[in-house]
Structure formats: structure tokens, C-alpha cells
Design a protein around this motif. Structure first.
Motif, mmCIF file in Angstrom:
data_model
loop_
_atom_site.group_PDB
_atom_site.id
_atom_site.type_symbol
_atom_site.label_atom_id
_atom_site.label_comp_id
_atom_site.label_asym_id
_atom_site.label_seq_id
_atom_site.Cartn_x
_atom_site.Cartn_y
_atom_site.Cartn_z
ATOM 1 N N SER A 28 13.559 -8.303 -6.889
ATOM 2 C CA SER A 28 13.203 -7.881 -8.245
ATOM 3 C C SER A 28 11.801 -8.365 -8.604
ATOM 4 N N ARG A 29 11.488 -9.603 -8.263
ATOM 5 C CA ARG A 29 10.161 -10.143 -8.571
ATOM 6 C C ARG A 29 9.070 -9.374 -7.836
ATOM 7 N N SER A 30 9.317 -9.040 -6.583
ATOM 8 C CA SER A 30 8.336 -8.262 -5.814
ATOM 9 C C SER A 30 8.143 -6.874 -6.404
ATOM 10 N N MET A 31 9.227 -6.257 -6.881
ATOM 11 C CA MET A 31 9.122 -4.921 -7.470
ATOM 12 C C MET A 31 8.392 -4.978 -8.817
ATOM 13 N N ARG A 32 8.576 -6.055 -9.568
ATOM 14 C CA ARG A 32 7.827 -6.192 -10.817
ATOM 15 C C ARG A 32 6.332 -6.293 -10.527
ATOM 16 N N TYR A 33 6.017 -7.017 -9.479
ATOM 17 C CA TYR A 33 4.625 -7.128 -9.053
ATOM 18 C C TYR A 33 4.063 -5.762 -8.674
ATOM 19 N N LEU A 34 4.800 -4.986 -7.886
ATOM 20 C CA LEU A 34 4.323 -3.670 -7.454
ATOM 21 C C LEU A 34 4.182 -2.707 -8.647
ATOM 22 N N TYR A 35 5.104 -2.791 -9.578
ATOM 23 C CA TYR A 35 5.021 -1.924 -10.761
ATOM 24 C C TYR A 35 3.773 -2.260 -11.589
ATOM 25 N N ARG A 36 3.543 -3.552 -11.787
ATOM 26 C CA ARG A 36 2.364 -3.933 -12.570
ATOM 27 C C ARG A 36 1.082 -3.582 -11.823
ATOM 28 N N LEU A 37 1.065 -3.785 -10.509
ATOM 29 C CA LEU A 37 -0.102 -3.433 -9.704
ATOM 30 C C LEU A 37 -0.406 -1.944 -9.812
ATOM 31 N N ASN A 38 0.637 -1.128 -9.783
ATOM 32 C CA ASN A 38 0.444 0.319 -9.901
ATOM 33 C C ASN A 38 -0.022 0.692 -11.309
ATOM 34 N N GLY A 39 0.372 -0.106 -12.298
ATOM 35 C CA GLY A 39 -0.090 0.139 -13.664
ATOM 36 C C GLY A 39 -1.556 -0.218 -13.847
ATOM 37 N N ILE A 40 -2.049 -1.160 -13.035
ATOM 38 C CA ILE A 40 -3.448 -1.581 -13.141
ATOM 39 C C ILE A 40 -4.359 -0.731 -12.249
ATOM 40 N N LYS A 41 -3.926 -0.500 -11.014
ATOM 41 C CA LYS A 41 -4.806 0.125 -10.019
ATOM 42 C C LYS A 41 -4.354 1.500 -9.554
ATOM 43 N N GLY A 42 -3.091 1.853 -9.782
ATOM 44 C CA GLY A 42 -2.540 3.071 -9.193
ATOM 45 C C GLY A 42 -2.369 4.206 -10.180
ATOM 46 N N GLU A 98 0.822 -1.209 0.000
ATOM 47 C CA GLU A 98 0.000 0.000 0.000
ATOM 48 C C GLU A 98 0.857 1.260 0.000
ATOM 49 N N VAL A 99 1.990 1.213 0.690
ATOM 50 C CA VAL A 99 2.903 2.366 0.685
ATOM 51 C C VAL A 99 3.289 2.705 -0.744
ATOM 52 N N PHE A 100 3.583 1.675 -1.545
ATOM 53 C CA PHE A 100 3.974 1.904 -2.930
ATOM 54 C C PHE A 100 2.770 2.309 -3.785
ATOM 55 N N LEU A 101 1.659 1.601 -3.610
ATOM 56 C CA LEU A 101 0.480 1.846 -4.430
ATOM 57 C C LEU A 101 -0.104 3.233 -4.180
ATOM 58 N N PHE A 102 -0.136 3.665 -2.903
ATOM 59 C CA PHE A 102 -0.667 4.987 -2.567
ATOM 60 C C PHE A 102 0.404 6.072 -2.589
#
Length: 535
Positions: free
Chosen positions: A417-431, A306-310
Motif C-alpha cells: 500500500s505504501r509503495s502504491m501511494r508513492y507511485l500514485y503521488r509520483l504520477n500526480g507530480i510527473k505523469g 517506470e512501468v506505472f509512470l509511463f
């Protein structure tokens, strides 16, 4: 009388014979005047063989004042063909009595023809080499330019000279056609698209400047790089103006929340945090006389996700505090953000940072304030985090994956790296990256909106906006970083943050270039995203 007539007849016969001889023979110029002015340079081509820079043979106009019969008449005739000549200055040159003077360098073929038709004695042409850039402004900051003697002054032109071309010239080697073309990593087609989209963005958002770079994640090759405003290397009259600076590599700026990419990776890599680790973001953090707040605070503890997404400033500050000041600084140094980047392009700025890092420095640096770096090296660092932790130096010449692998340094683990790819894609979808999410290409990204420093203070409503995107996020191939400097709202009611301008520009670039870059679309649904799905 007969003798006199015979003498005159003989003289005229001799003159006639000489005129016939000169008219039928090839004119012979002295060696010094036959040799072209300016040594030859190798062609510069893009990765597909398209010519980006080449030599053209031109003619330059000279005069031998000692042979000028009537300087005033000569100037009047020349002014009719070359009105840009300074009348008075040219007149004094022709009256000087010297052996050789330049009148005008690098004439067009039409100008040369018109001057020849004037038939002025004591006027001649000397062959000369002129550098020509078929794409004009398209890649000016990458290619650089040469001076009137064909010596590289900036960009890859200067780099070519520094690789030994100057020494070859000094040894009298390297004539025309003696060099193999220099092949760059740039793709001229992609370069055109980036230039076009950024030009539109400047007009649409009434921005002061804009820039963009596309980086091959696997090889470090720069596929395209543009900084606007730019200049035409074929006519670089404004190349030295301050606003023509190459902002992508030779200009530094606070990169805003894109730096949270590094803060979040650091919290996982060094601090041992995971996607679900909680950080208390319920209250502002007091730093000296300032308070660190969230633009859209939730008033509660947030998970790392959430810190990254928000894009929580408070949460990012807590991530930095988890690691500590020294380890924070060391991590940014490891990622290449605090030292001068090494690449072929000569125009590379040194990042700006405080001499002494304190707790307050680390807190503000966590969300992209307090230190300034270049957009290009920011893109390189982001590529490393998303590329299974392998940092590959940026290059403007062709490089294979094998060559890149030999240069790569491991900066974070594959798990991070895998976790950051997940966060980047999540932010591309929802953020905040939703406006760059082009269907089929699984785009991930992070926005960064930093208030500009004007007269030593942060200025409200004057932003330096950045959007860092990567695609496809299941196995990133390219990073796209877009900068929009001091934009205005596209229309009434719209914002001036990076999500409103830099993100859609990046999306438009990806949509137009993905096929050129060889990325095949994949329309399978990945909205039910998990960290493990990106293995």
C-alpha cells in the motif's frame, strides 16, 4: 290559501335552517375519502441533515359520475382549468354512471383553488401524498424515485421499502410522521459540485456521458455520486430512457489503465517485485493475432516504477505473466472487481469476464482490457490498495470508522500500500495525473483510456476515459473517480485521452470540495518524494 302559504313558509324555513347548519358546520367526508392516498415515507436527509426527499400533502381530483348533472358542461369547465385533460375520455368517464373515478392526481394548490371556484356538483378532492425532491436532478440516481402511490421504484427509495416499510404498510402501521429520517452518507454540497463539474465537462468535451464518485477511504461512505445524463425525480418522464442508466454502479465498462493499479500491486504483493524490479518492455508481446504495444514506448527495459509512470502495457503484461493466470484472476476477485458488488443501492451490475481465463486473457486484463467492471467498485478497490490494504465495502448510509473497521478485509500488505501511494503521488507530480494536481492537497492518480467496443470491435477515436485520484497521498482520505464517455477534443490540437479531460475534471472537483470534506491544505514541498517518506 292560508294553509298553502303556511306550508310553503314552513318548507322554506326548514331549507334555510339546513343551509345555515351546513354553512356553519365542518364538512364531513367518508373515512375512505378522508384518508390520504399513498402511505407516508420517512424523509431522506444527507449527512448534515439537509432534506433530500420528503412527503408533501397534495389534493387529487375525483368525480362521482352518478351525481354529475351535465357531463358536457362539467368537461368544458374543467378543460378551462386543466387543459391537459383528454376532453372525449373525460366526457365518457363522467357519463359512465359509476360511483367514483379519478380525473387528475396530485394537483397544485392553484389548480385546486381554480377547480373549487367552478362549483361543479359531483366533483371533489381527496388528500394524497406526493414524494418531493428539493434538489431535483442533483442526486437522482442515488435517491431513485417512487410511483404515484408513493412506493419506491429505484435507488435508496426502493432500499427503504425493502427494509420493512412495505410490511409496516401492510400491517396498517407507519402513518405520517411515524418514521425517523433516513440519513445517507451523501453530502448535498459535495453532490452539487460533482454534478456541476460533470455537467460542464459534458458540454466542454461534447461527451456522450459522464460520471463521478467521491469515496471516503476510511469508512467506505459514498460522499457523492453522479451519472449523466440523469433525470428529475419530481418529473421522471425520461427516467427509463437507455441513456439515463446509472453508469457508476449499474453499468460496466473496460476501465483501461486504471486497472494497472491492481496489476502493479499484484506484482509486488504476489510476485515479490519491488519498485526497482526490471521488466523488459523493449519489444511488443504477440498475443494470438494481436500485438501488445506501448502508446509511447521507450524501447528498453523499465523498472516497476517506470512501468506505472509511463503506463506501459508491455510492462504490465510482464507483471501479470510473473504472477500467472490463476493467481491473477484470484487477485482481481479478492479486490472485488469480478463479482457483483454488495451495497444498499439496488442498481448494481454484475461484472463481465471470460468464462475461462487463458494467458491471453491475463495479459490483456493487466492493462484493463478483456473484462468489464463498474466504476464504483473500481473506486472501492483502489481505495483498499491505498488504505493500507484494508478493503471496506461501499455504503450510501452513514458509517463510523469503528463500524468500517469491523467490516474491513485485508487484501494487500501495508508495504504494498505504501509503495502504491508513492507511485500514485509520483504520477500526480510527473505523469499523466499532472492536470489534477491541486496545490496543497497532494493529489495522486492514474489515468485510464480504453477504446470503446462498438458493434463487437474496438473503435478508434471513441474512448471511455477514467481518472482515479486520491488525496492527500501521505494519508489518503478520499478517492475521486471520474468518467468521461466518448469525448471530443476541447479545442484543435488537443487529445481525447483521460489526461486531457477526466484528469482536469477530477482536479476541479477536488479543488472545490476539499474544504467541504474537511481536508486541510498542506503547502510544504513533497516533490522530493520517496517510498519511505509516506510511512
Amino acid at each position: 290559501m292560508a294553509i298553502t302559504m303556511a306550508a310553503f313558509a314552513a318548507i322554506f324555513c326548514i331549507i334555510g335552517a339546513r343551509l345555515v347548519f351546513y354553512g356553519s358546520s365542518t364538512p364531513h367526508a367518508p373515512d375512505a375519502l378522508a384518508r390520504p392516498v399513498g402511505a407516508a415515507r420517512p424523509d431522506i436527509i444527507d449527512r448534515n441533515g439537509t432534506i433530500l426527499a420528503t412527503d408533501l400533502r397534495m389534493a387529487s381530483l375525483y368525480a362521482e359520475p352518478r351525481r354529475i348533472v351535465d357531463a358536457n358542461e362539467a368537461v368544458e369547465k374543467l378543460a378551462g382549468v386543466l387543459p391537459e385533460l383528454d376532453y372525449e375520455q373525460t366526457y365518457h368517464k363522467l357519463r359512465s354512471g359509476s360511483g367514483f373515478i379519478w380525473l387528475k392526481r396530485q394537483l397544485t394548490p392553484r389548480q385546486q383553488q381554480d377547480v373549487l371556484a367552478l362549483g361543479i356538483p359531483g366533483i371533489g378532492f381527496r388528500p394524497e401524498i406526493k414524494r418531493f425532491y428539493p434538489g431535483g436532478v442533483q442526486a437522482s440516481h442515488v435517491l431513485g424515485l417512487t410511483n404515484i402511490d408513493n412506493v419506491g421504484l429505484s435507488g435508496m427509495e426502493k432500499w427503504i421499502d425493502d427494509q420493512g416499510l412495505v410490511d409496516l404498510r401492510g400491517a396498517g402501521l407507519g402513518g405520517s410522521g411515524a418514521f425517523q429520517p433516513v440519513q445517507l452518507s451523501i453530502d448535498a454540497r459535495v453532490q452539487h459540485v460533482v454534478h456541476d463539474e460533470l455537467s460542464r465537462a459534458m458540454e466542454r468535451y461534447k461527451a456522450t456521458a459522464a460520471g463521478g464518485v467521491i469515496l471516503n477511504v476510511k469508512t467506505g461512505e459514498v460522499m457523492a455520486m453522479v451519472s449523466l445524463p440523469d433525470y428529475d425525480p419530481n418529473n421522471p418522464f425520461n427516467a427509463l430512457e437507455k441513456d439515463r442508466l446509472n453508469r457508476m454502479s449499474a453499468g460496466t465498462a473496460e476501465m483501461g489503465s486504471t486497472i494497472k493499479t491492481f496489476t502493479t500491486a499484484m506484482a509486488m504483493e504476489i510476485g515479490g517485485a519491488g519498485i526497482s524490479t526490471m521488466f523488459d518492455a523493449s519489444a511488443p508481446i504477440i498475443v494470438g493475432r494481436q500485438r501488445v504495444r506501448d502508446a509511447h514506448g521507450k524501447g528498453r527495459p523499465l523498472s516497476l516504477e517506470e512501468v506505472f509512470l509511463f503506463s506501459s502495457n508491455i510492462g504490465s503484461a510482464k507483471e501479470a505473466m510473473m504472477v500467472g493466470v490463476e493467481r491473477h484472476r484470484e487477485f482481481l476477485e479478492r479486490m472485488g472487481l469480478l463479482s457483483r458488488m454488495t451495497t444498499e443501492l439496488p442498481e448494481v451490475a454484475r461484472p463481465v469476464q471470460p468464462k475461462i481465463w487463458k494467458q491471453a486473457t491475463s495479459i490483456t486484463a493487466a492493462f484493463g482490457h478483456g473484462f468489464a467492471t463498474t466504476p464504483l467498485q473500481t473506486a472501492v478497490g483502489i481505495a483498499a490498495i491505498l488504505n493500507r490494504g484494508k478493503l471496506v465495502p461501499a455504503t450510501f448510509v452513514r458509517r463510523s470508522e469503528e463500524q468500517a473497521s469491523a467490516l474491513a478485509q485485508t487484501v494487500v500488505s501495508e508495504e504494498t500500500s505504501r509503495s502504491m501511494r508513492y507511485l500514485y503521488r509520483l504520477n500526480g507530480i510527473k505523469g499523466s495525473g499532472r492536470r489534477a494536481n491541486i496545490k496543497g492537497f497532494r493529489v495522486g492518480g492514474k489515468t485510464g483510456t480504453a477504446e470503446k467496443v462498438i458493434a463487437g470491435r474496438y473503435a478508434k477515436n471513441h474512448n471511455f476515459n477514467v481518472f482515479a485520484a486520491a488525496f492527500p497521498m501521505n494519508d489518503p482520505q478520499f478517492v475521486v473517480l471520474v468518467v468521461v464517455d466518448d469525448p471530443r477534443p476541447e479545442r484543435s490540437g488537443m487529445g481525447i485521452t483521460a489526461a486531457s479531460n477526466a484528469a482536469p475534471v477530477a482536479g476541479a472537483i477536488i479543488e472545490r470540495t476539499a474544504a467541504m470534506l474537511g481536508v486541510r491544505p498542506d503547502f510544504t514541498d513533497d516533490t522530493q518524494l520517496t517510498v519511505n517518506s509516506l510511512r
